[in-house]
Design a protein around this motif. Structure first.
Motif, PDB file in Angstrom:
ATOM      1  N   VAL A  64       0.873  -1.176   0.000  1.00  0.00           N
ATOM      2  CA  VAL A  64       0.000   0.000   0.000  1.00  0.00           C
ATOM      3  C   VAL A  64       0.907   1.222   0.000  1.00  0.00           C
ATOM      4  N   LEU A  65       0.954   1.892  -1.171  1.00  0.00           N
ATOM      5  CA  LEU A  65       1.753   3.114  -1.291  1.00  0.00           C
ATOM      6  C   LEU A  65       0.932   4.279  -0.774  1.00  0.00           C
ATOM      7  N   SER A  66       1.590   5.260  -0.178  1.00  0.00           N
ATOM      8  CA  SER A  66       0.858   6.454   0.236  1.00  0.00           C
ATOM      9  C   SER A  66       1.770   7.673   0.178  1.00  0.00           C
ATOM     10  N   ASP A  67       1.200   8.803  -0.229  1.00  0.00           N
ATOM     11  CA  ASP A  67       1.994  10.033  -0.313  1.00  0.00           C
ATOM     12  C   ASP A  67       1.024  11.219  -0.353  1.00  0.00           C
ATOM     13  N   ILE A  68       1.564  12.389  -0.047  1.00  0.00           N
ATOM     14  CA  ILE A  68       0.752  13.615  -0.131  1.00  0.00           C
ATOM     15  C   ILE A  68       0.775  14.143  -1.565  1.00  0.00           C
ATOM     16  N   ASN A  69       1.761  13.711  -2.343  1.00  0.00           N
ATOM     17  CA  ASN A  69       1.950  14.196  -3.710  1.00  0.00           C
ATOM     18  C   ASN A  69       1.298  13.213  -4.692  1.00  0.00           C
ATOM     19  N   GLU A  70       0.128  13.617  -5.204  1.00  0.00           N
ATOM     20  CA  GLU A  70      -0.685  12.710  -6.029  1.00  0.00           C
ATOM     21  C   GLU A  70       0.042  12.288  -7.313  1.00  0.00           C
ATOM     22  N   GLU A  71       0.722  13.245  -7.942  1.00  0.00           N
ATOM     23  CA  GLU A  71       1.348  12.967  -9.232  1.00  0.00           C
ATOM     24  C   GLU A  71       2.419  11.873  -9.124  1.00  0.00           C
ATOM     25  N   ILE A  72       3.316  12.037  -8.157  1.00  0.00           N
ATOM     26  CA  ILE A  72       4.391  11.031  -8.056  1.00  0.00           C
ATOM     27  C   ILE A  72       3.844   9.701  -7.527  1.00  0.00           C
ATOM     28  N   LEU A  73       2.775   9.790  -6.717  1.00  0.00           N
ATOM     29  CA  LEU A  73       2.173   8.557  -6.190  1.00  0.00           C
ATOM     30  C   LEU A  73       1.596   7.725  -7.338  1.00  0.00           C
ATOM     31  N   THR A  74       0.869   8.402  -8.242  1.00  0.00           N
ATOM     32  CA  THR A  74       0.263   7.711  -9.385  1.00  0.00           C
ATOM     33  C   THR A  74       1.347   7.114 -10.279  1.00  0.00           C
ATOM     34  N   GLU A  75       2.391   7.901 -10.519  1.00  0.00           N
ATOM     35  CA  GLU A  75       3.504   7.419 -11.347  1.00  0.00           C
ATOM     36  C   GLU A  75       4.106   6.133 -10.765  1.00  0.00           C
ATOM     37  N   THR A  76       4.354   6.173  -9.461  1.00  0.00           N
ATOM     38  CA  THR A  76       4.973   5.016  -8.803  1.00  0.00           C
ATOM     39  C   THR A  76       4.024   3.824  -8.797  1.00  0.00           C
ATOM     40  N   GLU A  77       2.751   4.069  -8.567  1.00  0.00           N
ATOM     41  CA  GLU A  77       1.783   2.955  -8.578  1.00  0.00           C
ATOM     42  C   GLU A  77       1.765   2.298  -9.964  1.00  0.00           C
ATOM     43  N   ASN A  78       1.750   3.122 -11.012  1.00  0.00           N
ATOM     44  CA  ASN A  78       1.739   2.572 -12.380  1.00  0.00           C
ATOM     45  C   ASN A  78       2.991   1.741 -12.648  1.00  0.00           C
ATOM     46  N   GLU A  79       4.125   2.275 -12.184  1.00  0.00           N
ATOM     47  CA  GLU A  79       5.398   1.550 -12.372  1.00  0.00           C
ATOM     48  C   GLU A  79       5.347   0.193 -11.652  1.00  0.00           C
ATOM     49  N   PHE A  80       4.806   0.175 -10.444  1.00  0.00           N
ATOM     50  CA  PHE A  80       4.717  -1.072  -9.674  1.00  0.00           C
ATOM     51  C   PHE A  80       3.812  -2.076 -10.400  1.00  0.00           C
ATOM     52  N   ARG A  81       2.684  -1.589 -10.912  1.00  0.00           N
ATOM     53  CA  ARG A  81       1.762  -2.490 -11.627  1.00  0.00           C
ATOM     54  C   ARG A  81       2.450  -3.106 -12.844  1.00  0.00           C
ATOM     55  N   LYS A  82       3.190  -2.255 -13.581  1.00  0.00           N
ATOM     56  CA  LYS A  82       3.924  -2.753 -14.762  1.00  0.00           C
ATOM     57  C   LYS A  82       4.904  -3.852 -14.376  1.00  0.00           C
ATOM     58  N   ASN A  83       5.477  -3.721 -13.172  1.00  0.00           N
ATOM     59  CA  ASN A  83       6.439  -4.727 -12.697  1.00  0.00           C
ATOM     60  C   ASN A  83       5.754  -5.963 -12.120  1.00  0.00           C
ATOM     61  N   GLY A  84       4.413  -5.963 -12.150  1.00  0.00           N
ATOM     62  CA  GLY A  84       3.666  -7.137 -11.693  1.00  0.00           C
ATOM     63  C   GLY A  84       3.471  -7.211 -10.185  1.00  0.00           C
ATOM     64  N   PHE A  85       3.704  -6.104  -9.479  1.00  0.00           N
ATOM     65  CA  PHE A  85       3.519  -6.106  -8.028  1.00  0.00           C
ATOM     66  C   PHE A  85       2.042  -5.943  -7.673  1.00  0.00           C
ATOM     67  N   VAL A 125      -0.451  -4.084  -5.693  1.00  0.00           N
ATOM     68  CA  VAL A 125      -0.296  -2.761  -5.090  1.00  0.00           C
ATOM     69  C   VAL A 125      -1.599  -1.962  -5.123  1.00  0.00           C
ATOM     70  N   THR A 126      -1.755  -1.093  -4.139  1.00  0.00           N
ATOM     71  CA  THR A 126      -2.797  -0.074  -4.192  1.00  0.00           C
ATOM     72  C   THR A 126      -2.174   1.205  -3.657  1.00  0.00           C
ATOM     73  N   SER A 127      -2.885   2.338  -3.782  1.00  0.00           N
ATOM     74  CA  SER A 127      -2.296   3.579  -3.269  1.00  0.00           C
ATOM     75  C   SER A 127      -3.355   4.441  -2.608  1.00  0.00           C
ATOM     76  N   PHE A 128      -2.879   5.352  -1.763  1.00  0.00           N
ATOM     77  CA  PHE A 128      -3.783   6.229  -1.020  1.00  0.00           C
ATOM     78  C   PHE A 128      -3.106   7.589  -0.864  1.00  0.00           C
ATOM     79  N   ILE A 129      -3.831   8.656  -1.246  1.00  0.00           N
ATOM     80  CA  ILE A 129      -3.279  10.010  -1.082  1.00  0.00           C
ATOM     81  C   ILE A 129      -3.619  10.490   0.320  1.00  0.00           C
TER      82      ILE A 129
END
Ligand code: NAD
Length: 259
Positions: free
Chosen positions: A32-53, A55-59
């Motif tokens: 479960v990724l979490s950050d105050i910065n929505e843009e970088i959080l979304t980027e990282t979540e997408n990268e994790f999904r591409k790597n097959g992890f 994952v979910t995220s929460f701002i």
């Protein structure tokens, strides 16, 4: 419900938090990724999904107790449980001589680095107690939580607070088999140090990169730290290998602060 263990990492859009999340994902945790910065959080979540992890995220803002509670709820709603909660989010905040510290910057630093950890511990412990099978809370401290550094007085105070919170929470939560430890990195070349270096230029008359170089020159092992160096310690703290440890603030700094 996820069959894997579930780890929440705050401030995991970038820097050390992202590296910790990557390491735990590779060690079969659901993330479960979490950050105050929505843009970088979304980027990282997408990268994790591409790597097959998995994952979910929460701002969210760690300084707000309601955001911390909602973050844990999101983890439980998505993956069914919570096993590891890493209070990683932090800011350098106020940088400069203590004698001219700006009250707003002081509040901001303590809000994120101290209150953020308090509310993170609360939210995680409430859920882990409900589950009844223990858990691991891991906090970001620093070498600045062991020794006061010039220009970093307020940041140091916030990390000394993390050390105290780690010890107190460890004692209070031990009956529930919840362990609480912290990692204390040295000088890691993340966005935080880019900002620190810039802020120090104003106060120390240094040029770009000089403050970073000055702080790293005394490292016994001869190089600055990578986020992966930090992940090596946190991986251990998140694993069952650390089951008999609690209330410890562990330095990983290449040999800067010796205690
Ligand atoms: P960073 O600035 O690179 O990343 C921190 C992340 O936390 C960012 O993505 C940011 O958006 C997020 N964040 C900031 N405030 C937040 C808030 N209120 N709520 C939620 N998210 C928030 O920093 P880093 O170097 O990766 O540092 C991570 C942790 O490690 C911090 O607690 C820091 O104090 C600690 N630390 C860093 C170093 C170092 O040298 N970089 C050394 C010792 C300790």
């Amino acid at each position: 419900m996820s069959e894997k263990k579930v780890a929440v990492i705050t401030g995991s859009g970038q820097g050390i938090g992202k590296a910790l999340a990557e390491r735990l994902a590779n060690e079969e945790f659901t993330i479960v990724l979490s950050d105050i910065n929505e843009e970088i959080l979304t980027e990282t979540e997408n990268e994790f999904r591409k790597n097959g992890f998995e994952v979910t995220s929460f701002i969210g803002n760690v300084a707000k107790p309601e955001d911390q509670a909602a973050l844990v709820q999101h983890a439980v709603d998505t993956f069914g449980r919570l096993d590891v909660f890493i209070n990683n989010a932090g800011v350098e905040g106020q940088v400069g001589p203590l004698t001219s510290a700006d009250p707003k910057a002081v509040d901001f630093t303590l809000d994120v680095n101290v209150k953020g950890v308090i509310y993170g511990i609360q939210a995680a412990a409430n859920q882990m107690k409900k589950q009844g099978s223990g858990g691991k809370i891991i906090n970001a401290c620093s070498i600045a939580g062991q020794e006061g550094f010039e220009m970093l007085g307020v940041y140091s105070a916030s990390k000394f607070a993390v050390k105290g919170l780690t010890q107190t929470a460890a004692k209070e939560l031990a009956p529930f088999k919840i362990t609480v430890n912290s990692y204390c990195p040295g000088i890691v070349g993340t966005g935080m140090w880019e900002r620190l270096d810039e802020k120090m230029m104003e106060h120390m008359g240094t040029k770009k990169g000089e403050a970073f170089a000055k702080f790293t020159e005394g490292i016994a092992l001869g190089r600055s730290q990578t986020a992966e160096d930090v992940a090596n310690l946190v991986s251990f703290l998140a694993s069952s290998n650390s089951d008999y440890m609690t209330g410890q603030n562990i330095i990983t700094d290449g040999g800067m602060v010796f205690n």
